[in-house]
Enzyme design. Structure first.
Site, PDB file in Angstrom:
ATOM      1  N   SER A 132       0.890  -1.253  -0.004  1.00  0.00           N
ATOM      2  CA  SER A 132       0.045  -0.246  -0.048  1.00  0.00           C
ATOM      3  C   SER A 132       0.757   1.352   0.294  1.00  0.00           C
ATOM      4  CB  SER A 132      -1.503  -0.237   1.239  1.00  0.00           C
ATOM      5  OG  SER A 132      -0.489   0.114   2.522  1.00  0.00           O
ATOM      6  N   HIS A 185       1.310   5.269   5.305  1.00  0.00           N
ATOM      7  CA  HIS A 185       1.500   6.043   3.910  1.00  0.00           C
ATOM      8  C   HIS A 185       1.351   7.220   3.451  1.00  0.00           C
ATOM      9  CE1 HIS A 185      -2.438   2.356   4.284  1.00  0.00           C
ATOM     10  NE2 HIS A 185      -1.569   2.193   3.669  1.00  0.00           N
TER      11      HIS A 185
END
Length: 265
Positions: A132, A185
């Site tokens: 991710s 992230h």
């Protein structure tokens, strides 16, 4: 009655068979590593990014953690999100550039920044793994292209800057998906912004070196689905070659209506 698109296995199969080489390799490595962790669960601990364990003998974690996943659903959702973004990146920049970046600085830089922030700023030891971080890196790079042509989008009476879209997704994901790393992230998205802005293009090997390697090893002829430096979709950094002479032909390549004008987002 509204018509909905039907699931078509043949189209999915055709799409998978058209994927460029490096995208295929990275996807296969993720799948194989997940399968390998079933009989050998210690592999997950070996590859995960754990800030407290990081030292010069553990640098392999910076390269491996995007390829490791916690479980099947973690792996498959990341793979579905990453594949079209990675395929687009490789089609634009070529197989060698993609391989060099995603096995090197696109893992080590966000992973290193995350480790430093966790150890010396937050004084925490949150373990992260998964692709991710690459998803948000590529989303940030893509949205910066869109931002140039569409600087804002409307949400009710508000105009939202287009470049903030990945940051909004990072926040939404951190709220609705359990056990995700907001900081991880953000590190990936930050590197994507830097890449799209041109500040870290020096990480790419010089084009003369890439051409020499391709020619010396005859990669285009030997490797199926290989994307050459000279045969990328948009040219080396998203710009097609143009001529300063209005009537100069460009073969079969589409030409900008003005000399030197960039085509596409």
């Amino acid at each position: 009655m509204p018509s909905f698109p039907q699931f078509n296995p043949a189209r999915i199969r055709s799409y998978v068979f058209r994927l460029p080489l490096c995208t295929r390799v990275l996807a296969a490595v993720m799948i194989c590593l997940y399968i390998a962790t079933i009989p050998f669960p210690w592999l997950r601990e070996f590859g995960q990014l754990e800030p407290a364990k990081m030292n010069f003998t553990q640098m392999h974690r910076l390269n491996l953690f995007p390829l490791m996943h916690l479980n099947f659903f973690h792996m498959i959702f990341n793979l579905i999100a990453l594949t079209p973004l990675l395929e687009r990146f490789e089609s634009e920049f070529g197989t060698l550039v993609t391989l060099a970046l995603f096995t090197g600085p696109f893992g080590t830089i966000p992973g290193g920044v995350y480790t430093l922030l966790e150890k010396f700023v937050l004084h925490s030891n949150t373990i992260v793994m998964g692709a991710s971080i690459w998803v948000f890196l590529l989303l940030s790079a893509e949205v910066m292209k869109t931002h140039k042509t569409n600087p804002t989008f409307n949400v009710g009476p508000y105009k939202i800057p287009t470049w903030t879209t990945p940051l909004i997704l990072v926040l939404v994901t951190s709220f609705i998906v359990p056990n995700v790393s907001l900081l991880g992230h953000l590190c990936g998205a930050g590197l994507g912004y830097l890449w799209a802005s041109g500040y870290i293009k020096f990480l790419v090997p010089h084009e003369k070196i890439l051409r020499w390697v391709e020619t010396k090893l005859n990669l285009l002829a030997r490797l199926p689905h290989y994307v050459s430096v000279d045969q990328k979709t948009y040219g080396r950094y998203g710009v097609l070659p143009t001529s300063s002479t209005p009537g100069a032909p460009l073969g079969n390549m589409p030409r900008s209506p003005e000399p030197g004008q960039k085509l596409g987002p």
